[in-house]
Design a protein around this motif. Structure first.
Motif, PDB file in Angstrom:
ATOM      1  N   ILE A  78       0.873  -1.168   0.000  1.00 61.32           N
ATOM      2  CA  ILE A  78       0.000   0.000   0.000  1.00 61.32           C
ATOM      3  C   ILE A  78       0.913   1.221   0.000  1.00 61.32           C
ATOM      4  N   PRO A  79       0.571   2.323  -0.518  1.00 61.78           N
ATOM      5  CA  PRO A  79      -0.722   2.672  -1.093  1.00 61.78           C
ATOM      6  C   PRO A  79      -0.780   2.305  -2.576  1.00 61.78           C
ATOM      7  N   ASN A  80      -1.947   1.921  -2.999  1.00 60.55           N
ATOM      8  CA  ASN A  80      -2.196   1.678  -4.408  1.00 60.55           C
ATOM      9  C   ASN A  80      -3.645   1.986  -4.719  1.00 60.55           C
ATOM     10  N   ARG A  81      -3.963   1.956  -5.986  1.00 61.85           N
ATOM     11  CA  ARG A  81      -5.322   2.241  -6.442  1.00 61.85           C
ATOM     12  C   ARG A  81      -5.751   1.080  -7.324  1.00 61.85           C
ATOM     13  N   THR A  82      -6.925   0.517  -7.060  1.00 61.87           N
ATOM     14  CA  THR A  82      -7.428  -0.616  -7.822  1.00 61.87           C
ATOM     15  C   THR A  82      -8.532  -0.139  -8.756  1.00 61.87           C
ATOM     16  N   LEU A  83      -8.385  -0.495 -10.022  1.00 60.14           N
ATOM     17  CA  LEU A  83      -9.355  -0.135 -11.047  1.00 60.14           C
ATOM     18  C   LEU A  83     -10.004  -1.389 -11.595  1.00 60.14           C
ATOM     19  N   ILE A  84     -11.244  -1.271 -11.993  1.00 64.89           N
ATOM     20  CA  ILE A  84     -11.915  -2.350 -12.697  1.00 64.89           C
ATOM     21  C   ILE A  84     -12.094  -1.887 -14.138  1.00 64.89           C
ATOM     22  N   GLY A  85     -11.842  -2.786 -15.068  1.00 68.88           N
ATOM     23  CA  GLY A  85     -12.030  -2.499 -16.482  1.00 68.88           C
ATOM     24  C   GLY A  85     -13.152  -3.362 -17.032  1.00 68.88           C
ATOM     25  N   ILE A  86     -14.116  -2.738 -17.676  1.00 67.87           N
ATOM     26  CA  ILE A  86     -15.238  -3.438 -18.278  1.00 67.87           C
ATOM     27  C   ILE A  86     -15.186  -3.179 -19.783  1.00 67.87           C
ATOM     28  N   LYS A  87     -14.990  -4.241 -20.561  1.00 64.08           N
ATOM     29  CA  LYS A  87     -15.046  -4.126 -22.019  1.00 64.08           C
ATOM     30  C   LYS A  87     -16.434  -4.584 -22.439  1.00 64.08           C
ATOM     31  N   TYR A  88     -17.179  -3.705 -23.078  1.00 61.48           N
ATOM     32  CA  TYR A  88     -18.560  -3.991 -23.435  1.00 61.48           C
ATOM     33  C   TYR A  88     -18.825  -3.532 -24.864  1.00 61.48           C
ATOM     34  N   ASN A  89     -19.948  -3.972 -25.398  1.00 61.30           N
ATOM     35  CA  ASN A  89     -20.305  -3.570 -26.755  1.00 61.30           C
ATOM     36  C   ASN A  89     -21.720  -2.996 -26.777  1.00 61.30           C
ATOM     37  N   LYS A  90     -22.167  -2.585 -27.941  1.00 58.51           N
ATOM     38  CA  LYS A  90     -23.473  -1.929 -28.064  1.00 58.51           C
ATOM     39  C   LYS A  90     -24.635  -2.895 -27.870  1.00 58.51           C
ATOM     40  N   ASP A  91     -24.356  -4.192 -27.752  1.00 58.73           N
ATOM     41  CA  ASP A  91     -25.411  -5.170 -27.464  1.00 58.73           C
ATOM     42  C   ASP A  91     -25.824  -5.134 -25.995  1.00 58.73           C
ATOM     43  N   TYR A  92     -25.055  -4.424 -25.179  1.00 60.94           N
ATOM     44  CA  TYR A  92     -25.391  -4.318 -23.763  1.00 60.94           C
ATOM     45  C   TYR A  92     -26.699  -3.536 -23.635  1.00 60.94           C
ATOM     46  N   GLU A  93     -27.657  -4.080 -22.936  1.00 58.46           N
ATOM     47  CA  GLU A  93     -29.019  -3.553 -22.920  1.00 58.46           C
ATOM     48  C   GLU A  93     -29.275  -2.444 -21.898  1.00 58.46           C
ATOM     49  N   PHE A  94     -28.372  -2.232 -20.978  1.00 58.40           N
ATOM     50  CA  PHE A  94     -28.638  -1.321 -19.868  1.00 58.40           C
ATOM     51  C   PHE A  94     -27.728  -0.100 -19.928  1.00 58.40           C
ATOM     52  N   ARG A  95     -28.051   0.914 -19.144  1.00 57.06           N
ATOM     53  CA  ARG A  95     -27.252   2.127 -19.061  1.00 57.06           C
ATOM     54  C   ARG A  95     -26.046   1.949 -18.140  1.00 57.06           C
ATOM     55  N   ASN A  96     -26.189   1.073 -17.142  1.00 56.19           N
ATOM     56  CA  ASN A  96     -25.155   0.906 -16.120  1.00 56.19           C
ATOM     57  C   ASN A  96     -24.931  -0.578 -15.837  1.00 56.19           C
ATOM     58  N   LEU A  97     -23.991  -0.846 -14.954  1.00 56.31           N
ATOM     59  CA  LEU A  97     -23.703  -2.210 -14.522  1.00 56.31           C
ATOM     60  C   LEU A  97     -23.615  -2.212 -12.999  1.00 56.31           C
ATOM     61  N   TYR A  98     -24.513  -2.975 -12.374  1.00 54.80           N
ATOM     62  CA  TYR A  98     -24.391  -3.200 -10.936  1.00 54.80           C
ATOM     63  C   TYR A  98     -23.460  -4.374 -10.744  1.00 54.80           C
ATOM     64  N   LEU A  99     -22.451  -4.162  -9.918  1.00 51.68           N
ATOM     65  CA  LEU A  99     -21.389  -5.131  -9.740  1.00 51.68           C
ATOM     66  C   LEU A  99     -21.051  -5.224  -8.260  1.00 51.68           C
ATOM     67  N   ARG A 100     -20.880  -6.431  -7.760  1.00 54.83           N
ATOM     68  CA  ARG A 100     -20.427  -6.635  -6.384  1.00 54.83           C
ATOM     69  C   ARG A 100     -18.981  -7.115  -6.445  1.00 54.83           C
ATOM     70  N   TYR A 101     -18.127  -6.459  -5.655  1.00 54.59           N
ATOM     71  CA  TYR A 101     -16.761  -6.971  -5.519  1.00 54.59           C
ATOM     72  C   TYR A 101     -16.581  -7.485  -4.105  1.00 54.59           C
ATOM     73  N   ILE A 102     -15.870  -8.601  -4.005  1.00 55.22           N
ATOM     74  CA  ILE A 102     -15.579  -9.238  -2.724  1.00 55.22           C
ATOM     75  C   ILE A 102     -14.072  -9.387  -2.622  1.00 55.22           C
ATOM     76  N   LEU A 103     -13.503  -8.854  -1.560  1.00 55.10           N
ATOM     77  CA  LEU A 103     -12.069  -8.984  -1.309  1.00 55.10           C
ATOM     78  C   LEU A 103     -11.858 -10.076  -0.276  1.00 55.10           C
ATOM     79  N   LYS A 104     -10.863 -10.932  -0.535  1.00 56.01           N
ATOM     80  CA  LYS A 104     -10.543 -11.996   0.421  1.00 56.01           C
ATOM     81  C   LYS A 104      -9.064 -11.949   0.764  1.00 56.01           C
ATOM     82  N   ASP A 105      -8.756 -12.415   1.977  1.00 52.23           N
ATOM     83  CA  ASP A 105      -7.362 -12.473   2.397  1.00 52.23           C
ATOM     84  C   ASP A 105      -6.768 -13.826   2.006  1.00 52.23           C
TER      85      ASP A 105
END
Length: 149
Positions: free
Chosen positions: A51-78
């Protein structure tokens, strides 16, 4: 002439290596079926990061995606596979006013990066889609990128 050529080569090499100096970890997983099933968990084992660092999520999507947004759950484990942190995120993929895709891309494929609000150290990160559909189409790849702050 030779000194000028060598100087240009050195400048190019230093420019290329400096662009990747902030990245600590980066991995992407493609969704083989073209759908992100509600039961599928996309996991990344990043080991212990300093630490310190910054974690980013990358989502590659196309125009076939039907929604405006993406609800996503992230779970961190030790390292003992115990949950350290779990949060639900709302990641916008299309502009709510004009419907244009957010992020970078061309044609019909785009990539959107979003910062995860991680507060704890972790060993692995697990991503689940929370869109209330069995099979989420239009998401091609999901990835995690960790960079220095």
């Amino acid at each position: 002439m030779n000194q000028r050529f060598v100087g240009i080569i050195i400048a190019l090499v230093s420019l290329i290596t400096s662009c990747n100096g902030d990245r600590i970890y980066e991995e992407y997983q493609g969704l083989k079926t073209g759908n992100w099933d509600v039961a599928d968990t996309v996991s990344f084992e990043v080991n212990q990061l300093s630490i310190p660092n910054r974690t980013l999520i990358g989502i590659k999507y196309n125009k076939d995606y039907e929604f405006r947004n993406l609800y996503l759950r992230y779970i961190l484990k030790d390292s003992l596979d115990q949950t350290v942190e779990s949060k639900l995120l709302d990641i916008p993929l299309f502009d709510s006013k004009n419907g244009k895709p957010l992020g970078e891309g061309y044609g019909s494929t785009f990539t959107k990066y979003d910062t995860l609000p991680i507060e704890n150290q972790y060993y692995s990160i697990h991503l689940l889609q929370y869109m209330r559909v069995e099979k989420l189409s239009g998401i091609e790849t999901v990835g995690v990128k960790v960079v220095k702050k």
